[in-house]
Enzyme design. Structure first.
Site: not given
Ligand code: TPP
Ligand code: MG
Lengths: 283, 316
Positions: B8, B56, B107
């Site tokens: 990556r 996505e 990943h």
């Molecule tokens: C479908 C999907 N895309 C990407 C991710 C990777 N990911 C995990 S947490 C996150 C950010 C989440 O932000 P938010 O919803 O604001 O959560 P918080 O700030 O409460 O942690 C991402 C992009 C994921 N888990 N699922």
């Protein structure tokens, strides 16, 4: 189960925050930020709002909680262990081989987890299914779903939002952890989602905005949600990412970064202060 | 000590180079730019980088629109979300429209480790292989990743690039040049052939050392393009060595092992053993422990090679 009042809830929250930090530091990975921002909400749900039986996780009359923002599971694990869903020792095995505590929630491995999550944007649809089933069964079981603000960028959330309103799921309460941060930065900069409450209202929901760290406001919002019939309710809870640990609050990196052992000691010191002030104990 | 770099990381560096070479290169990400390393491109070319947020499916559609307008688009996120969440968007907006979008899934596999099953793509190769016209590639190291990314600028087909979070050994020298659709013999041998993809290539090479100690000479083949599969190199290996092992950090259903078996069962039935995840979900743990538990090690490859050999002898 005894329902805790606002003061006891804030002591409980400080305890849970310590557990979250300990288990993620011990695991060396995991998501402290979004666990700490949602702690007060989830503590209020489990120690006051929801009907559930820790000694009988599958009790038919229970209310159900869907952690749509699955990465915040350290918070849920801390709460479930404290309530006795599984032994507290399990917390030390977070993210290790053969552990019941996975990096993201697994309903087949952990008692008290209603549905596997971790892929964002899917929880509200599942909660709708549970709410529809509850209506079909003429049950008074209510469904609670916690979403992230970044998570609202997933289109499926809005498909689900239409379904909840269309079928008048007034037994469903969605809560948005409005902490303004996601992984790549501020939600506003990555992909704006505001105005959140107005969006849900336009989709036919009853929307309530609160301070997500004020227990009086949380408790009163839960009560208002129950009074609202024929519509689903959403609580947009303004929160602070990493709440409770002064030196990482609002720091984006701590979404998925854990504290070092020195930082952990410092954080626990700060949280002990909360526990002791609230209970009036000597330090 | 051997040099190590995650594929990556090499992807991010290659994107920045691609951006310099070609003004039409545009990069999209879905709130994971620091993890997929597309951030290296964003830093240099902020105007040609678009963060679509945690959306996505929308990212794939946007990529299709950009590609339909002549842009050379790379869209990256974790492999599970890159092709799992978005399968229909990829199928209809990209593949059916034959647009040269380059999708990068970082990943992938058990190598993702502690995040657990929800984040470990073990079926992404299988999904992408089913789409007509889709090229599926899984580079073995950083050098191959860079070469592959730069060559992809000339493709007319859609491409899926499978990337790994873990740092892995650099196998190829600076002059190495990747070719789409071509496998390569990394070590020659006549007793058994081990066909590996991605991070399993270095483990296959370790397995070869183990086998040599027992007097077994393995042919090690790097199969960085899984689709279109290099049929010639597989059929030649089957004829010359008679026993085949495939190795991948992916389900044994529908991945490299599946592709090799499909080919051989039609054209040259042979003794084959598939090393991979045996039709189950992964779990949380450090990658090395998962490789051990799920049988994705050099030792496991070596013992698969020995049983393939034993069966070949029986068949004779
Ligand atoms: C479908 C999907 N895309 C990407 C991710 C990777 N990911 C995990 S947490 C996150 C950010 C989440 O932000 P938010 O919803 O604001 O959560 P918080 O700030 O409460 O942690 C991402 C992009 C994921 N888990 N699922
Ligand atoms: Mg957030």
């Amino acid at each position: 189960m005894e329902k805790l009042g606002a003061e006891q809830l804030s002591v409980k929250s400080a305890e849970m925050r310590k557990e979250i930090l300990k288990m993620t530091t011990c695991a060396g990975s995991g998501h402290p930020g979004g666990s700490l921002s949602a702690t007060d909400i989830v503590v209020a749900l489990y120690y006051r709002e929801m009907k559930h039986k820790p000694d009988n996780p599958l009790w038919g009359g229970r209310d159900k909680f869907v952690l749509s923002k699955g990465h915040a599971c350290p918070l849920l694990y801390a709460v479930l262990a404290d309530l006795g869903y599984f032994p507290k020792e399990e917390l030390g095995k977070l993210r290790t081989l053969n552990s019941m505590l996975q990096g993201h929630p697994s309903s087949t491995k952990t008692p008290g987890i209603e549905i596997s999550t971790g892929s964002l944007g899917q929880g509200l649809s599942v909660a709708n299914g549970m709410a529809l089933a509850s209506k079909l069964d003429k049950s008074d079981s209510r469904i609670y779903c916690l979403l992230g603000d970044g998570e609202l960028q997933e289109g499926q959330v809005w498909e689900a939002a239409m379904t909840s309103a269309h079928y008048k799921l007034d037994n469903l309460l969605a809560i948005v952890d409005f902490n303004r941060l996601q992984i790549d930065g501020f939600v506003e900069d990555v992909m704006g989602v505001e105005p959140i409450a107005d969006k849900f209202s336009a989709f036919g929901w009853n929307s309530i905005e609160i301070d997500g760290h004020d227990f009086e406001e949380i408790i009163s919002a839960f009560a208002k949600a129950k009074e609202c019939t024929d519509k689903p309710t959403v609580i947009v809870a303004k929160t602070t990412k990493c709440k409770g640990v002064s030196f990482i609050e609002n720091v984006c990196d701590y979404h998925g970064k854990t504290l070092t052992s020195e930082e952990l000691q410092k954080a626990i010191g700060e949280l002990d202060l909360v526990c002791n002030i609230e209970t009036g104990e000597e330090r | 000590m051997t040099e190590e770099i995650a594929t990556r990381e090499a992807y991010g560096e290659a994107l920045a180079l691609a951006g310099e070479k070609d003004n039409d290169v545009v990069v999209l990400d879905a709130d994971l730019s620091k993890s997929t390393k597309s951030v290296s491109f964003q830093k240099k070319f902020p105007d040609r980088f678009f963060n679509i947020g945690i959306a996505e499916q929308d990212m794939i559609g946007t990529a299709a629109g950009l590609a339909a307008s002549g842009k050379k688009v790379f869209a990256s996120t974790f492999a599970v979300f890159a092709v799992g969440r978005t399968f229909d968007q990829i199928r209809n907006s990209i593949a059916y429209s034959m647009l040269p979008v380059k999708l990068a899934g970082s990943h992938a596999g058990l190598a993702t480790g502690e995040d657990g099953a929800s984040h470990q793509a073990l079926e992404d190769i299988a999904l992408m292989r089913t789409l007509p016209g889709m090229i599926v590639a899984c580079p073995a190291d950083g050098v191959e990743t860079k070469s592959l990314v730069l060559k992809s600028l000339e493709l007319e087909n859609p491409l899926y690039i499978r990337l790994c979070r873990l740092k892995t050994p650099v196998i190829f020298g600076d002059k190495y040049s990747f070719e789409f659709g071509k496998g390569s013999v990394v070590e020659d041998g006549a007793d058994v052939s081990i066909i590996a993809t991605g991070i399993m290539l270095s483990k296959a090479m370790e397995a070869s050392t183990l086998l040599k100690k027992e007097g077994i000479n393995a042919r090690i083949i790097n199969m960085a393009t899984i689709k279109p599969l290099d049929e010639d190199i597989v059929l030649k290996a089957a004829s010359e060595t008679g026993a085949i092992v495939t190795a991948e950090d992916h389900s044994i259903v529908g991945g490299l092992g599946g592709a090799v078996c499909e080919l051989l069962s039609e054209k040259k039935p042979s003794s084959v053993k598939r090393v991979g995840v045996r039709d189950r979900f992964g779990e949380s743990a450090p990658p090395e422990q998962l490789f051990e538990k799920y049988g994705l090690t050099a030792t496991a490859i070596a013992s698969a090679a020995k049983s393939a050999l034993a069966e070949k002898d029986v068949q004779k």
